[in-house]
Design a protein around this motif. Structure first.
Motif, PDB file in Angstrom:
ATOM      1  N   ASP A  70       0.830  -1.208   0.000  1.00  0.00           N
ATOM      2  CA  ASP A  70       0.000   0.000   0.000  1.00  0.00           C
ATOM      3  C   ASP A  70       0.866   1.261   0.000  1.00  0.00           C
ATOM      4  N   GLY A  71       1.758   1.358  -1.007  1.00  0.00           N
ATOM      5  CA  GLY A  71       2.576   2.562  -1.155  1.00  0.00           C
ATOM      6  C   GLY A  71       3.691   2.671  -0.137  1.00  0.00           C
TER       7      GLY A  71
ATOM      8  N   SER B  34       7.257   3.116   1.676  1.00  0.00           N
ATOM      9  CA  SER B  34       8.406   3.973   1.382  1.00  0.00           C
ATOM     10  C   SER B  34       9.725   3.297   1.741  1.00  0.00           C
TER      11      SER B  34
ATOM     12  N   ARG C 121       0.709   2.849  -6.340  1.00  0.00           N
ATOM     13  CA  ARG C 121       1.606   3.977  -6.607  1.00  0.00           C
ATOM     14  C   ARG C 121       1.703   4.905  -5.396  1.00  0.00           C
ATOM     15  N   ARG C 122       0.635   4.949  -4.596  1.00  0.00           N
ATOM     16  CA  ARG C 122       0.647   5.744  -3.370  1.00  0.00           C
ATOM     17  C   ARG C 122      -0.177   5.014  -2.316  1.00  0.00           C
ATOM     18  N   ASN C 123      -0.191   5.555  -1.125  1.00  0.00           N
ATOM     19  CA  ASN C 123      -0.927   4.937  -0.029  1.00  0.00           C
ATOM     20  C   ASN C 123      -2.425   5.232  -0.157  1.00  0.00           C
ATOM     21  N   TYR C 124      -3.229   4.153  -0.278  1.00  0.00           N
ATOM     22  CA  TYR C 124      -4.676   4.296  -0.370  1.00  0.00           C
ATOM     23  C   TYR C 124      -5.376   3.854   0.907  1.00  0.00           C
TER      24      TYR C 124
ATOM     25  N   TYR D  55      -7.927   2.227  -8.482  1.00  0.00           N
ATOM     26  CA  TYR D  55      -6.675   2.614  -7.859  1.00  0.00           C
ATOM     27  C   TYR D  55      -5.537   2.496  -8.868  1.00  0.00           C
TER      28      TYR D  55
ATOM     29  N   GLU E  95       1.012   0.370  -9.677  1.00  0.00           N
ATOM     30  CA  GLU E  95       2.260   0.645 -10.366  1.00  0.00           C
ATOM     31  C   GLU E  95       2.862  -0.614 -10.990  1.00  0.00           C
TER      32      GLU E  95
END
Length: 317
Positions: free
Chosen positions: A41-42, A44, A67-70, A309, A312
């Motif tokens: 979930d995105g 880092s 691709r990012r935190n949802y 969503y 990626e």
């Protein structure tokens, strides 16, 4: 495929190797064919790099990277849509959920005929700041939903595949999947006491705000499940009631004015009475609620892109 294991994760690089080895060991010992869906979930950190490496060593491991935190609900929704197993089990990636619980949950679905089995962490290792609010919200959820579960928010759950394909999880509704499943017609809901382990790596990803959001989500689910397809039943009823009250009050003021005039009693203008404005306000609010019901019927059940969503990368799909 006997089993799909869906694991949403965020910055869990330390626990992933141990978790995947443990799951593989349990499933092989029980001769359960499985797929392990790791939903990043995105993150880092290096979680995705580790998932990529693990998937090369074990083809049962599949990965999806946002691709990012949802949020957890989004990760579960995507994992549910991608699952192929007859039974679907969800668990957290932080090793607080024990993979040793998998065979018991699997048998309750396959052999005992449950639609959904929720874990109950009867003995918890959380601080009191989490356990007391959790007990309150679980009690509230039981009262509102009528489902006799002790731990609605336990991440360790098992489902029949048709259950996860028939429900929609969005926002932060993952806390109340049993409620959503029941509203979808899956009423065979059971519970199993499961082990709660102390966190070994990383930090919790949820703060105290989850309790406020959880209560609001419960109200939202209750509202949508009862009036989502028939909002006029709620807004129309309230609007009609408010309008009738206002109309009767305004009519009474007019009748009272006529009676006083016939009796020669001096009285103030109707527009000078505060009750007149209360009556008008009630009729206006009633009309607005009635219109809101019509708009709700037209809009019906939300936007079409609520569960779209940006993914990626994918592995082994």
């Amino acid at each position: 495929m006997d089993l799909s294991i869906v694991v949403p994760l965020l910055n869990e690089e330390e626990s992933l190797p141990e978790l995947t080895q443990w799951i593989d060991k349990v499933c092989n010992e029980q001769k359960i064919s499985y797929e392990l869906l790791l939903i990043d979930d995105g993150s880092s950190d290096k979680s995705w790099e580790i998932i990529s490496r693990l998937s090369e060593l074990n083809k049962n491991i599949k990965g999806i990277k946002f691709r990012r935190n949802y949020g957890k609900s989004a990760a579960l929704h995507v994992g549910f849509q991608a699952s192929n197993g007859d039974v679907v089990i969800t668990m957290d990636a932080d090793l607080q959920d024990s993979p040793d619980e998998i065979p018991g949950l699997f048998r309750m679905i396959k052999d005992e005929g449950y639609d959904l089995v929720s874990g109950w962490k009867k003995k918890r290792f959380d601080p009191i700041s989490k356990t007391i609010p959790s007990k309150f919200y679980n009690w509230t959820a039981r009262m509102v939903s009528g489902i006799k579960l002790h731990d609605f928010n336990c991440g360790l759950k098992a489902y029949r595949n048709p259950v996860v394909k028939s429900i929609e999880v969005y926002g932060e509704m993952h806390r109340y999947i049993p409620v959503i499943a029941k509203k979808a017609g899956f009423t065979r809901i059971g519970e199993k006491v499961v082990q709660h382990r102390k966190r070994l790596y990383g930090v919790t990803k949820f703060g105290l705000e989850r309790f406020i959001n959880g209560f609001l989500d419960l109200l939202s689910i209750s509202f949508i499940s009862r009036f989502g397809k028939r909002p006029m039943h709620l807004f129309g009823t309230l609007g009609t009631l408010m309008f009738i009250i206002g109309f009767i009050a305004a009519g009474w003021l007019g009748v009272q004015k006529i009676i006083n005039l016939n009796r020669g009693i001096k009285s103030i203008l109707i527009a000078d009475s505060p009750y007149f404005y209360l009556a008008i306000t009630a009729m206006i609010i009633g009309s607005q609620l009635f219109v809101a019901g019509f708009l709700g019927e037209l809009i019906s059940r939300s936007s079409s892109d609520r569960n779209i969503y940006q993914i990626e990368q994918e592995i082994n799909f």
